[in-house]
Design an enzyme around this catalytic site. Structure first.
Site, PDB file in Angstrom:
ATOM      1  N   GLU A 407      14.976  12.261 -12.282  1.00 60.17           N
ATOM      2  CA  GLU A 407      15.958  12.177 -11.216  1.00 60.17           C
ATOM      3  C   GLU A 407      17.342  12.661 -11.636  1.00 60.17           C
ATOM      4  OE1 GLU A 407      12.613   9.558 -10.043  1.00 60.17           O
ATOM      5  OE2 GLU A 407      13.747   9.842 -11.902  1.00 60.17           O
ATOM      6  N   GLN A 429      11.764   9.714  -4.215  1.00 58.97           N
ATOM      7  CA  GLN A 429      10.443   9.294  -3.746  1.00 58.97           C
ATOM      8  C   GLN A 429      10.520   7.885  -3.161  1.00 58.97           C
ATOM      9  OE1 GLN A 429       6.834   8.921  -6.472  1.00 58.97           O
ATOM     10  NE2 GLN A 429       6.498  10.902  -5.454  1.00 58.97           N
ATOM     11  N   PHE A 430      11.248   7.029  -3.825  1.00 62.87           N
ATOM     12  CA  PHE A 430      11.653   5.728  -3.300  1.00 62.87           C
ATOM     13  C   PHE A 430      13.112   5.533  -3.691  1.00 62.87           C
ATOM     14  CE2 PHE A 430       7.111   5.381  -3.586  1.00 62.87           C
ATOM     15  CZ  PHE A 430       6.745   4.659  -2.463  1.00 62.87           C
ATOM     16  N   ASP A 432      14.630   3.116  -4.737  1.00 62.67           N
ATOM     17  CA  ASP A 432      14.777   2.344  -5.979  1.00 62.67           C
ATOM     18  C   ASP A 432      14.942   3.256  -7.187  1.00 62.67           C
ATOM     19  OD1 ASP A 432      13.215  -0.570  -5.013  1.00 62.67           O
ATOM     20  OD2 ASP A 432      12.765   1.283  -3.961  1.00 62.67           O
ATOM     21  N   PHE A 433      14.277   4.406  -7.158  1.00 60.61           N
ATOM     22  CA  PHE A 433      14.259   5.287  -8.331  1.00 60.61           C
ATOM     23  C   PHE A 433      15.589   6.000  -8.547  1.00 60.61           C
ATOM     24  CE2 PHE A 433       9.432   5.951  -7.536  1.00 60.61           C
ATOM     25  CZ  PHE A 433       9.195   4.621  -7.875  1.00 60.61           C
ATOM     26  N   HIS A 474       9.892  -1.013  -5.263  1.00 67.21           N
ATOM     27  CA  HIS A 474       9.754  -0.051  -4.168  1.00 67.21           C
ATOM     28  C   HIS A 474      10.316  -0.600  -2.860  1.00 67.21           C
ATOM     29  CE1 HIS A 474       6.736   1.220  -7.118  1.00 67.21           C
ATOM     30  NE2 HIS A 474       6.777   2.424  -6.569  1.00 67.21           N
TER      31      HIS A 474
END
Length: 668
Positions: A407, A429-430, A432-433, A474
């Site tokens: 990321e 992608q989520f 959270d990431f 997530h």
């Protein structure tokens, strides 16, 4: 390496078909940053410069690389690369102004040292968190490649910086995408005071190139002819055959990390060894031995450079000290954006939130030919939520790009695309990431326009939120991480119509926008949405229900929880506000509603401590105190990580607590 002090000349020069005039030009270019540094060290001792990172002994790398690149090719230097700036003919008075914090400097006094960039000279300076600039170089190079320009980008780091994850991420992306980047590693012996044998165990940093499937070279960083000729050859090869190349320059840092650090940790014999390898002294001796440089010429070069230094220093010294102007400071946080209100003229259709977002992405791709989408699995697979499904067929893999799982470097690449005149979208992608890419967002994207007038034309899409049984990693709704950071815009729609119009605006806005999309709403909420392109303004809340008893202020999935509970309890006199835009925030709407109703309840899916709900509550208390008939109430999720099991998640989320608090507030 055992120091060998028996040899007087540690560097062997070969002319490599360079003419005498070319050799003298290299010498003059080497001499200039050295003489500037010697002057700066005097000014530092006099307290006229606050800090200095010395590149004495390493000038051949900066000068050689800058000479090898074309003037319209970007270079991303570091603290000790003064020779890049002087070789690119950056006016010295502006450099001196920069170091003194004057208005004529490149950051108007807002940053110091070499923490700046300049599009005029195609130099992009680093931030103190050194790693992100490697990813930024990738983005700049990607833009060249997409525009089919035969150009390359050079980026510097030190041997210590190669231990950062950003180094691995950037080299991996550059290799996978075959980007025309030269990664220049100045192996100068120490990361501050830590020697290389305590930083890595491979013999040479260049050996790491093999792990990335990348060509690599080792160059004597103190030999100006070797640096210039070899980098020139590599650069020309990259222009004709775009690919990344890793170059390790062997050199040494003969002064402290910065001057206050000193060099007591360096063994004396090692210091003497590298003093004998001084790039300027050795090159001067070579030129004189070859009858290319006379003593008179040498003195003439020095006198002209010293005169230039003194003249430009006098100009900088005469500039007034930078004074505070609140309006100017606030106005430079974002690049000016004139919102264009585009109304729909087409028929509407009943679609889901996820469909509205997909339409906005596709229609914005048509509208902005320079927009590049990046994210994990977003190409043929269409992303884990299928929002980008089918876009590869429409726009090609150059513009819809799968990324490795990194990321930080991907966000850095998005910044690089913006620097090189393009637009970028990154799909987390989520949401959270995003923690893995937090640093470049809050320290690079958010601050660049304020620091040196470089906007970050980047949208980061953030699938977020709980109530889907996805557990602690997530399900976060982490908007409060970013609403706190000046320079970022944060949008969080709750309905398909809003999502499409606001996302279109996000792509038009030249500033960094974090666009939050609640996963639980993706396929559960439908609405009539125009089929064609339209926009909605940032900073405008939506009043979903007019009332006079209690002002309920919320956003995201919590909007639907509030609607459900208000309807269930037949609370017709509740005023319900959907913020939609969190930064900028519609403060006027909030204040007007609370002053009318006299009571306020702020609902968030986030846990309360440090949340946006807390900030809004404080804002209401400051602005509406004499209008309040009850304390400002807040409702949020439990102060725990988000649990997985349905029963636990239901207790974690604030739905039931919101109903209790709302009824309590009505009866207050």
């Amino acid at each position: 390496m055992q120091p060998d002090t028996s040899e007087k000349n540690k560097i062997t020069f070969q002319k490599n078909q360079l003419s005498s005039s070319e050799l003298l030009d290299l010498y003059n270019a080497l001499l200039k940053p050295r003489l500037i540094e010697e002057k700066m060290l005097i000014l530092l001792r006099q307290g006229k410069v606050s800090k200095w990172f010395s590149g004495i002994g390493q000038e051949a790398i900066s000068v050689g690389v800058a000479k090898a690149l074309n003037k319209d090719e970007y270079i991303l230097p570091m603290h000790r690369n003064l020779g890049v700036f002087t070789t690119r003919d950056v006016p010295l008075n502006r450099l001196f102004s920069q170091w003194q914090g004057k208005q004529n400097g490149f950051t108007k006094g807002r940053d110091r040292s070499f923490h700046f960039g300049t599009q005029e000279y195609k130099i992009i300076g680093m931030i103190s968190h050194l790693g992100p600039q490697l990813g930024v170089a990738n983005g700049i190079a990607l833009a060249h490649k997409l525009k089919k320009e035969n150009k390359l980008t050079a980026v510097f780091t030190g041997e210590g910086g190669t231990s950062e994850g950003d180094f691995h991420e950037a080299l991996n992306i550059a290799s996978v995408w075959e980007l025309p980047v030269i990664f220049c590693v100045e192996n100068n012996g120490y990361g501050l005071s830590t020697p290389t044998n305590e930083q890595y165990r491979c013999e040479n940093i260049a050996d790491r190139g093999q792990g990335y499937g990348m060509e690599s070279h080792i160059i004597d960083g103190n030999n100006i002819i070797e640096v210039y000729t070899r980098v020139s050859k590599i650069a020309e090869s990259i222009r004709n055959d775009p690919r990344p190349v890793l170059i390790e320059f062997k050199t040494f840092r003969r002064r402290g990390h910065e001057e206050a650090s000193g060099t007591k940790y360096v063994p004396e014999d090692l210091m003497k060894f590298w003093e004998q390898k001084d790039p300027i002294d050795n090159f001067r001796r070579f030129l004189k031995n070859e009858n290319i440089l006379s003593e008179a010429q040498d003195e003439d070069f020095k006198e002209k450079i010293k005169l230039e230094i003194d003249t430009h220093l006098e100009t900088a010294n005469k500039e007034p000290i930078t004074t505070f102007d609140e309006t100017k400071e606030l106005n430079d946080v974002f690049q000016n954006f004139k919102y264009e209100d585009i109304q729909s003229v087409d028929a509407s259709e009943n679609i889901r939130l996820i469909d509205a977002i997909a339409q906005a992405v596709a229609q914005s791709m048509h509208r902005h030919n320079s927009l590049v989408l990046m994210g994990q699995d977003i190409a043929e697979y269409g992303g884990v939520f299928k929002i980008t499904e089918g876009l590869v067929a429409k726009f090609g893999k150059d513009r819809v790009r799968n990324t490795p799982i990194c990321e930080s470097a991907v966000i850095g690449a998005a910044m690089g695309l913006a620097i090189n005149g393009m637009k970028a979208m990154v799909e987390m992608q989520f949401g959270d990431f995003v923690s893995s890419g937090f640093n470049p967002i809050v320290n690079y994207l958010a601050k660049s326009n304020f620091r040196w007038n470089q906007n970050a034309d980047v949208v980061i899409r953030m699938p977020c939120g709980a109530d889907v049984g996805a557990g602690p990693f997530h399900s976060q709704t982490n908007e409060a991480w970013f609403t706190k950071v000046p320079g970022l815009k944060v949008i969080y729609p709750a309905f398909p119509y809003d999502a499409k119009g606001l996302l279109n605006t996000a792509f038009n806005d030249p500033n960094p926008v974090l666009f939050f999309e609640h996963k639980a709403l993706y396929r559960s909420i439908r609405q009539e949405v125009p089929q064609d392109y339209y926009t909605l303004p940032f900073g405008k809340a939506s009043v979903l229900q007019r009332g006079s008893k209690v002002s309920v202020i919320t956003y995201g999935a919590a909007v639907h929880w509030a609607m459900e509970i208000i309807a269930k309890n037949e609370l017709e006199e509740i005023e319900l506000i959907d913020l939609r835009s969190l930064q900028p925030l519609d403060i006027e709407c909030i204040i007007a509603s609370v002053r009318k109703c006299g009571k306020a309840l702020v609902l968030t899916e986030d846990s309360l401590f440090g949340s946006l709900a807390s900030e809004i509550s404080a804002l209401i208390s400051e602005s509406c105190f004499e209008f309040l008939d009850a304390p400002v109430m807040r409702v949020g999720s439990l102060e725990t990580p988000i649990p997985f099991a349905p029963g636990l998640e239901e207790g974690y989320l604030p739905k039931q607590r919101f109903q209790e608090k709302l009824l309590e507030l009505i009866a207050y």
